[in-house]
Design an enzyme around this catalytic site. Structure first.
Site, short mmCIF file in Angstrom:
data_model
loop_
_atom_site.label_atom_id
_atom_site.label_comp_id
_atom_site.label_asym_id
_atom_site.label_seq_id
_atom_site.Cartn_x
_atom_site.Cartn_y
_atom_site.Cartn_z
N GLU A 161 -6.33 -7.02 -0.99
CA GLU A 161 -6.66 -6.85 0.41
C GLU A 161 -7.97 -6.08 0.53
O GLU A 161 -8.17 -5.06 -0.13
CB GLU A 161 -5.56 -6.09 1.15
CG GLU A 161 -5.83 -5.90 2.64
CD GLU A 161 -4.73 -5.13 3.35
OE1 GLU A 161 -3.54 -5.47 3.12
OE2 GLU A 161 -5.04 -4.20 4.11
N GLU A 193 0.84 -1.20 0.00
CA GLU A 193 0.00 0.00 0.00
C GLU A 193 0.87 1.25 0.00
O GLU A 193 1.09 1.87 1.05
CB GLU A 193 -0.94 0.02 1.21
CG GLU A 193 -2.12 -0.92 1.10
CD GLU A 193 -3.09 -0.79 2.28
OE1 GLU A 193 -2.78 -0.07 3.25
OE2 GLU A 193 -4.17 -1.43 2.21
#
Length: 463
Positions: free
Chosen positions: A272, A185
């Site tokens: 995710e 991320e």
């Protein structure tokens, strides 16, 4: 003599052919992965001929058939290593309809790959090696995730990432069931150009050894895929871009962005997601989660849910007081875990909270969450009940007991008599709905409860 030698050579040749035929097996087949209409998970190991690749916006099998992965992510490998075990993987596959597992290897946090010592790095590699072997034996796919987070820009630890992925891809060059996620991320002020520069360094190192699918993170905690669509990585094959969402925070705008990107030809992988808010430990929004699931399935987008652990947070699929590492039943699972298991077409063992709970009378009750929200530091959930009589005789009365994982307060209720004691709510009929006729159902009972923090329905009984 020549005749004898020729005969002996002929016998040896025939014997060798017979031996080869006796020991060779036809290639094992792998069923199609979950799709929007049918979710089948193979028990066979992925064959080279069925290695995954990317065509257009789709993940596909070797024959070009669209392929969808569904699974769970570990939490940090240094913190919750106990769930990397074959029995757990088998339950994920056989009962929870998973065909992929994601190894989240943090890089900069406590005992991260780049912040821990060499002993810790060796332990992380041993966990990866075990997971590679065990997923291959089960016919599951495995994502090796370079889990950047607090180190918001992947360029910060690019040298370490380069050495790591070169080692992994070389060591596992012949493992067709692996996917490589090169930056979890990217966040903060990390731009798509930063990520492009990083990917242009890491991808060639992997490609020197394998053509496995590579997942590339996107800006703003892997949400700004529209920036990638404007300038994708054009020089490499088998590349997908990650989108992450948390259903109570990211709603219609991000779903629309995902669908628009896929329809525009950008290959998206949801590596995710959670059904709570973006903190990973907030209120749960199942209606939004269901909309996300429908959207992903409509485009055959692969998805991995966060997280397989018993951490005391609403995104963990296991309750914090459960110390088991496999063989989980419904009472061991959090609301997130129950939703995930219930989202499979046919979970074989573990019950969802929305499943019917039978009683000795032939009654069953389904407690279905309809909405959830947060207000003034209080967390609220609305439920509807469906009481079904499966017996051959009418039932003259009934009693439902629902248990949550913390104390709750009743805020509203309808079409029943409700009492609350601590973490338990008891429901008995109103004067007009005591009897449940055989083959019929009562569907208009509901309530709203609140708690001081995110809470989960853990037990549902009717008698």
């Amino acid at each position: 003599m020549k005749t004898l030698i020729a005969a002996l050579l002929l016998i040896m040749l025939l014997t060798g052919c017979a031996s080869k035929e006796a020991t060779s097996e036809p290639p094992a087949s792998v069923d199609k992965a979950p799709t929007a209409t049918k979710k089948e998970v193979s028990a066979e190991a992925p064959e080279d001929s069925l290695a995954l690749s990317v065509e257009g916006a789709k993940l596909v099998q070797g024959d070009g058939t669209p392929f969808q992965l569904r699974g769970l992510s570990s939490h940090g490998l240094s913190w919750f290593p106990q769930y990397v075990n074959k029995d757990m993987l088998m339950q994920m596959q056989k009962e929870w309809n998973c065909n992929v597992f994601r190894l989240a290897m943090y890089t900069a946090e406590y005992n991260g790959y780049c912040t821990g010592d060499e002993t810790n790095r060796l332990a992380l590699k041993e966990l990866i090696d075990r997971a590679v072997t065990e997923t291959e034996e089960l016919g599951m796919y495995l994502i090796i995730d370079w889990h950047i987070l607090s180190d918001n820009n992947p360029l910060i630890h690019q040298d370490e990432a380069l050495a790591f992925f070169e080692e992994m891809s070389r060591k596992y060059a012949d493992k067709s069931h692996l996917l490589y996620e090169i930056c979890n991320e990217p966040n903060g002020d990390t731009s798509w150009e930063d990520i492009r520069a990083y990917a242009s360094t890491i991808i060639p190192a992997i490609r020197a050894h394998t053509d496995s699918v590579i997942l590339v993170g996107t800006p703003n905690w892997s949400q700004d895929i529209h920036l990638v669509a404007e300038n994708p990585l054009a020089d490499y094959d088998n590349i997908m871009y990650t989108l992450h969402f948390y259903a109570a925070t990211h709603k219609e705008y991000l779903r629309t962005r995902m669908l628009d990107a896929v329809k525009g030809g950008l290959p998206i992988f949801v590596s995710e997601f959670g059904i709570c808010d973006a903190s990973g430990n907030g209120i749960i929004d199942e209606p939004q989660a269901n909309l996300w699931l429908e959207a992903m399935n409509s485009q055959n987008i692969s998805y991995v849910m966060w997280n397989l652990s018993n951490k005391d947070e609403s995104s963990a699929v296991i309750l914090p007081n459960c110390t088991k590492t496999t063989d989980f039943d419904s009472e061991d699972l959090s609301q997130s875990g129950l939703w995930f298991v219930g989202s499979a077409d046919s979970p074989k063992k573990t019950a969802s909270k929305a499943e019917k709970t039978p009683s000795e009378k032939g009654l069953s009750c389904k407690a279905q969450p309809e909405n959830s929200w947060e207000s003034d530091n209080q967390f609220f959930q609305q439920y509807s009940l469906n009481i079904q009589n499966n017996d051959k005789n009418a039932v003259s009365t009934w009693k439902i007991t629902l248990t949550f994982d913390q104390d709750i307060q009743l805020q509203d209720s309808w079409n029943g008599k409700f009492t609350v004691s601590g973490n338990t709510i008891t429901i008995t009929p109103a004067d007009y709905n005591k009897e449940v006729v055989t083959g019929r159902a009562i569907t208009d009972i509901g309530f709203i409860v609140s708690g001081n923090g995110p809470f989960t329905l853990t037990k549902n009984t009717i008698k």
